[in-house]
Design a protein around this motif. Structure first.
Motif, PDB file in Angstrom:
ATOM      1  N   TRP A 107       8.246 -24.521  -3.268  1.00  0.00           N
ATOM      2  CA  TRP A 107       7.154 -24.207  -3.461  1.00  0.00           C
ATOM      3  C   TRP A 107       6.220 -23.664  -2.372  1.00  0.00           C
ATOM      4  O   TRP A 107       4.966 -22.640  -2.496  1.00  0.00           O
ATOM      5  CB  TRP A 107       6.301 -25.837  -3.368  1.00  0.00           C
ATOM      6  N   LEU A 108       6.760 -23.932  -0.582  1.00  0.00           N
ATOM      7  CA  LEU A 108       6.139 -23.720   0.491  1.00  0.00           C
ATOM      8  C   LEU A 108       6.176 -22.297   0.342  1.00  0.00           C
ATOM      9  O   LEU A 108       5.398 -21.475   0.999  1.00  0.00           O
ATOM     10  CB  LEU A 108       7.163 -24.338   1.465  1.00  0.00           C
ATOM     11  N   VAL A 109       7.105 -21.578   0.047  1.00  0.00           N
ATOM     12  CA  VAL A 109       7.879 -20.354  -0.137  1.00  0.00           C
ATOM     13  C   VAL A 109       6.640 -18.753  -1.230  1.00  0.00           C
ATOM     14  O   VAL A 109       5.805 -18.245  -0.158  1.00  0.00           O
ATOM     15  CB  VAL A 109       9.376 -19.759  -0.394  1.00  0.00           C
ATOM     16  N   ALA A 110       6.800 -19.624  -2.282  1.00  0.00           N
ATOM     17  CA  ALA A 110       5.677 -19.428  -3.068  1.00  0.00           C
ATOM     18  C   ALA A 110       3.869 -19.471  -2.362  1.00  0.00           C
ATOM     19  O   ALA A 110       3.381 -18.630  -2.555  1.00  0.00           O
ATOM     20  CB  ALA A 110       5.989 -19.652  -4.822  1.00  0.00           C
ATOM     21  N   ARG A 111       3.827 -20.398  -1.911  1.00  0.00           N
ATOM     22  CA  ARG A 111       2.398 -20.436  -1.075  1.00  0.00           C
ATOM     23  C   ARG A 111       1.961 -19.848  -0.110  1.00  0.00           C
ATOM     24  O   ARG A 111       1.198 -19.081  -0.184  1.00  0.00           O
ATOM     25  CB  ARG A 111       2.553 -22.207  -1.480  1.00  0.00           C
ATOM     26  N   TYR A 112       2.909 -19.533   0.925  1.00  0.00           N
ATOM     27  CA  TYR A 112       2.742 -19.356   2.087  1.00  0.00           C
ATOM     28  C   TYR A 112       3.424 -17.989   2.277  1.00  0.00           C
ATOM     29  O   TYR A 112       2.756 -17.129   3.643  1.00  0.00           O
ATOM     30  CB  TYR A 112       3.175 -20.116   3.203  1.00  0.00           C
ATOM     31  N   ALA A 113       4.320 -17.515   1.821  1.00  0.00           N
ATOM     32  CA  ALA A 113       5.184 -16.415   2.449  1.00  0.00           C
ATOM     33  C   ALA A 113       4.403 -14.737   1.925  1.00  0.00           C
ATOM     34  O   ALA A 113       3.877 -14.945   1.353  1.00  0.00           O
ATOM     35  CB  ALA A 113       6.202 -16.318   1.401  1.00  0.00           C
ATOM     36  N   ALA A 114       4.800 -14.280   3.247  1.00  0.00           N
ATOM     37  CA  ALA A 114       3.717 -12.855   3.341  1.00  0.00           C
ATOM     38  C   ALA A 114       4.431 -12.357   2.055  1.00  0.00           C
ATOM     39  O   ALA A 114       5.643 -12.180   1.920  1.00  0.00           O
ATOM     40  CB  ALA A 114       3.448 -12.478   4.403  1.00  0.00           C
ATOM     41  N   PRO A 115       3.247 -11.999   1.297  1.00  0.00           N
ATOM     42  CA  PRO A 115       3.566 -10.119   0.789  1.00  0.00           C
ATOM     43  C   PRO A 115       4.533  -9.149   0.934  1.00  0.00           C
ATOM     44  O   PRO A 115       4.392  -9.158   2.071  1.00  0.00           O
ATOM     45  CB  PRO A 115       2.229  -9.945  -0.571  1.00  0.00           C
ATOM     46  N   PRO A 116       5.311  -8.709   0.005  1.00  0.00           N
ATOM     47  CA  PRO A 116       6.356  -7.570   0.740  1.00  0.00           C
ATOM     48  C   PRO A 116       5.110  -6.188   0.989  1.00  0.00           C
ATOM     49  O   PRO A 116       4.232  -5.833   0.219  1.00  0.00           O
ATOM     50  CB  PRO A 116       6.975  -7.512  -0.257  1.00  0.00           C
ATOM     51  N   ALA A 117       4.972  -5.684   2.026  1.00  0.00           N
ATOM     52  CA  ALA A 117       4.651  -4.545   2.212  1.00  0.00           C
ATOM     53  C   ALA A 117       4.698  -3.824   0.957  1.00  0.00           C
ATOM     54  O   ALA A 117       5.990  -3.739   1.298  1.00  0.00           O
ATOM     55  CB  ALA A 117       4.870  -3.500   4.050  1.00  0.00           C
ATOM     56  N   LYS A 118       3.816  -2.760   0.487  1.00  0.00           N
ATOM     57  CA  LYS A 118       3.438  -2.003  -0.123  1.00  0.00           C
ATOM     58  C   LYS A 118       3.684  -0.546   0.578  1.00  0.00           C
ATOM     59  O   LYS A 118       3.153   0.210   1.194  1.00  0.00           O
ATOM     60  CB  LYS A 118       2.537  -2.180  -0.583  1.00  0.00           C
ATOM     61  N   THR A 119       4.924  -0.043  -0.196  1.00  0.00           N
ATOM     62  CA  THR A 119       5.046   1.438   0.393  1.00  0.00           C
ATOM     63  C   THR A 119       3.860   2.226  -0.565  1.00  0.00           C
ATOM     64  O   THR A 119       4.423   2.415  -1.557  1.00  0.00           O
ATOM     65  CB  THR A 119       6.260   2.237   0.127  1.00  0.00           C
ATOM     66  N   PRO A 120       3.375   2.923   0.311  1.00  0.00           N
ATOM     67  CA  PRO A 120       2.171   4.367  -0.689  1.00  0.00           C
ATOM     68  C   PRO A 120       3.377   5.294  -1.331  1.00  0.00           C
ATOM     69  O   PRO A 120       3.574   5.978  -0.393  1.00  0.00           O
ATOM     70  CB  PRO A 120       1.442   4.059   0.868  1.00  0.00           C
ATOM     71  N   GLU A 121       2.286   5.511  -1.735  1.00  0.00           N
ATOM     72  CA  GLU A 121       3.077   6.770  -3.420  1.00  0.00           C
ATOM     73  C   GLU A 121       2.258   8.080  -2.497  1.00  0.00           C
ATOM     74  O   GLU A 121       1.464   8.151  -2.060  1.00  0.00           O
ATOM     75  CB  GLU A 121       2.547   6.641  -4.397  1.00  0.00           C
ATOM     76  N   ARG A 122       4.090   8.491  -1.530  1.00  0.00           N
ATOM     77  CA  ARG A 122       3.845   9.606  -0.910  1.00  0.00           C
ATOM     78  C   ARG A 122       2.480  10.710  -2.222  1.00  0.00           C
ATOM     79  O   ARG A 122       3.261  11.505  -3.532  1.00  0.00           O
ATOM     80  CB  ARG A 122       4.592  10.500  -1.208  1.00  0.00           C
ATOM     81  N   ARG A 123       2.052  11.480  -1.551  1.00  0.00           N
ATOM     82  CA  ARG A 123       0.555  12.848  -2.246  1.00  0.00           C
ATOM     83  C   ARG A 123       1.770  13.756  -2.049  1.00  0.00           C
ATOM     84  O   ARG A 123       2.485  13.856  -1.247  1.00  0.00           O
ATOM     85  CB  ARG A 123      -0.764  12.434  -2.239  1.00  0.00           C
ATOM     86  N   THR A 124       1.765  14.592  -3.811  1.00  0.00           N
ATOM     87  CA  THR A 124       2.297  15.409  -3.547  1.00  0.00           C
ATOM     88  C   THR A 124       1.250  16.885  -3.820  1.00  0.00           C
ATOM     89  O   THR A 124       0.360  16.608  -5.052  1.00  0.00           O
ATOM     90  CB  THR A 124       3.105  15.740  -4.197  1.00  0.00           C
ATOM     91  N   LEU A 125       1.551  18.262  -3.679  1.00  0.00           N
ATOM     92  CA  LEU A 125       1.175  19.261  -3.983  1.00  0.00           C
ATOM     93  C   LEU A 125       1.321  20.145  -4.035  1.00  0.00           C
ATOM     94  O   LEU A 125       2.258  21.209  -4.122  1.00  0.00           O
ATOM     95  CB  LEU A 125       0.170  19.919  -2.690  1.00  0.00           C
ATOM     96  N   ALA A 126       1.361  20.995  -5.873  1.00  0.00           N
ATOM     97  CA  ALA A 126       1.980  21.638  -6.528  1.00  0.00           C
ATOM     98  C   ALA A 126       1.833  22.962  -6.510  1.00  0.00           C
ATOM     99  O   ALA A 126       0.624  23.806  -6.226  1.00  0.00           O
ATOM    100  CB  ALA A 126       1.780  21.474  -8.316  1.00  0.00           C
ATOM    101  N   ILE A 127       2.803  23.758  -5.629  1.00  0.00           N
ATOM    102  CA  ILE A 127       2.145  25.196  -4.839  1.00  0.00           C
ATOM    103  C   ILE A 127       3.003  26.592  -5.575  1.00  0.00           C
ATOM    104  O   ILE A 127       4.223  26.271  -5.887  1.00  0.00           O
ATOM    105  CB  ILE A 127       2.746  25.009  -3.441  1.00  0.00           C
ATOM    106  N   GLY A 128       2.583  27.320  -6.709  1.00  0.00           N
ATOM    107  CA  GLY A 128       3.335  27.744  -7.153  1.00  0.00           C
ATOM    108  C   GLY A 128       3.412  29.104  -6.174  1.00  0.00           C
ATOM    109  O   GLY A 128       2.692  30.222  -5.618  1.00  0.00           O
ATOM    110  N   ASP A 129       4.548  29.755  -5.473  1.00  0.00           N
ATOM    111  CA  ASP A 129       5.148  30.778  -4.799  1.00  0.00           C
ATOM    112  C   ASP A 129       5.874  32.027  -5.514  1.00  0.00           C
ATOM    113  O   ASP A 129       6.929  31.642  -5.825  1.00  0.00           O
ATOM    114  CB  ASP A 129       5.586  30.187  -3.501  1.00  0.00           C
ATOM    115  N   GLY A 130       4.972  32.752  -6.437  1.00  0.00           N
ATOM    116  CA  GLY A 130       5.548  33.812  -7.623  1.00  0.00           C
ATOM    117  C   GLY A 130       6.461  33.035  -8.571  1.00  0.00           C
ATOM    118  O   GLY A 130       4.927  32.471  -9.515  1.00  0.00           O
ATOM    119  N   SER A 131       7.725  33.294  -8.116  1.00  0.00           N
ATOM    120  CA  SER A 131       8.279  32.579  -9.797  1.00  0.00           C
ATOM    121  C   SER A 131       8.665  31.163  -9.748  1.00  0.00           C
ATOM    122  O   SER A 131       9.303  30.240  -9.815  1.00  0.00           O
ATOM    123  CB  SER A 131       9.512  32.976 -10.144  1.00  0.00           C
TER     124      SER A 131
END
Length: 283
Positions: free
Chosen positions: A165-189
């Motif tokens: 009960w103490l763990v569920a109530r007071y433990a810090a939530p795991p840090a979320k890893t932000p989703e890495r943003r990508t950019l689609a770049i077409g260079d030739g083919s």
């Protein structure tokens, strides 16, 4: 002239202001084990005093082996008890059903504790060249140990429930890893999916843009305005009507007499910026 200062870290919830669930669980279980050591210490000296009061020979070593083997057996039995408490507890299971189920579980858990305890003692006595005799004052060692273990099981279940009960109530939530943003770049083919945080700068080149990435120049058919929109929120700033830079990649900003400025990038390349955009990298 301004030099970009290194970013510091202020720490997150899981890093500085609270324990992770695993760390808090380990801390509480360690506290339980230490409490168990205190209890068996008291039991050892009570056992010695009782034996001496009855005029019987006593050995502190034997007393510690008796109590220590019982504690070691409970430590092992704590594993199935932990999972049992996790699955059989309110509100997941109604309170009357929880009490009834754990009352039934107390018997096999106690038998498991007794079996382990006897096995540990047999090995300890063997190391001393002795034979261990499983006896009790009333002549029924299993029933004698069962009576003691029922209360010990009830106490253990309550403590483990409290820990969970103490763990569920007071433990810090795991840090979320932000989703890495990508950019689609077409260079030739070839179409490259570039992480936004690896693009150093982007420059307009007619109907194309030139993307600087890992020392390469990729030519992508798009307008600079369109790329700027795709990179919105990724830390890019316009320093010229024809150029974007990633702010984190800027190492130095040098203001010129004309009001324009040069930015030195992490790659060592120097880019010219227009004075109307200077606050985008200096602010």
């Amino acid at each position: 002239m301004t030099d970009k200062q290194a970013m510091g870290t202020s720490g997150g919830t899981a890093g500085t202001s609270g324990f992770s669930a695993r760390a808090l669980t380990a801390l509480l279980l360690t506290a339980i084990f230490l409490f168990g050591l205190v209890r068996i210490t008291a039991n050892v000296y009570s056992y010695i005093a009782d034996r001496q009061g009855a005029g019987l020979a006593t050995s502190p070593t034997i007393a510690w082996m008796l109590e220590g083997s019982s504690l070691a057996a409970w430590v092992v039995m704590m594993i199935p008890c932990w999972f049992a408490v996790g699955r059989i507890r309110p509100p997941r299971v109604p309170l009357p059903a929880t009490v009834a189920i754990h009352a039934l579980l107390a018997i096999p858990v106690s038998l498991g504790h007794i079996a382990l305890m006897v096995a540990f003692r047999t090995m300890l006595w063997w190391t001393m060249g002795l034979d261990y005799d499983f006896t009790s004052p009333d002549g029924s060692p299993i029933l004698y140990e069962l009576r003691k273990d029922l209360s010990a099981y009830a106490e253990l279940v309550f403590i483990l429930f409290l820990v969970q009960w103490l763990v569920a109530r007071y433990a810090a939530p795991p840090a979320k890893t932000p989703e890495r943003r990508t950019l689609a770049i077409g260079d030739g083919s070839v179409t490259h999916h570039l992480p936004a945080d690896e693009i150093e700068h982007v420059a307009a080149a007619g109907n194309y843009v030139e993307v600087a990435w890992r020392g390469q120049r990729l030519l992508h058919r798009a307008t600079l305005t369109a790329i700027e929109g795709e990179l919105a929120g990724s830390g890019f700033a316009r320093i010229h009507r024809g150029r974007l830079v990633r702010r984190d990649a800027v190492r130095r900003v040098v203001t010129l007499k004309s009001g324009d400025f040069d930015v030195e990038m992490e790659s060592g390349e120097t880019l010219r910026g227009s004075r109307r955009y200077r606050e985008n990298v200096e602010g």
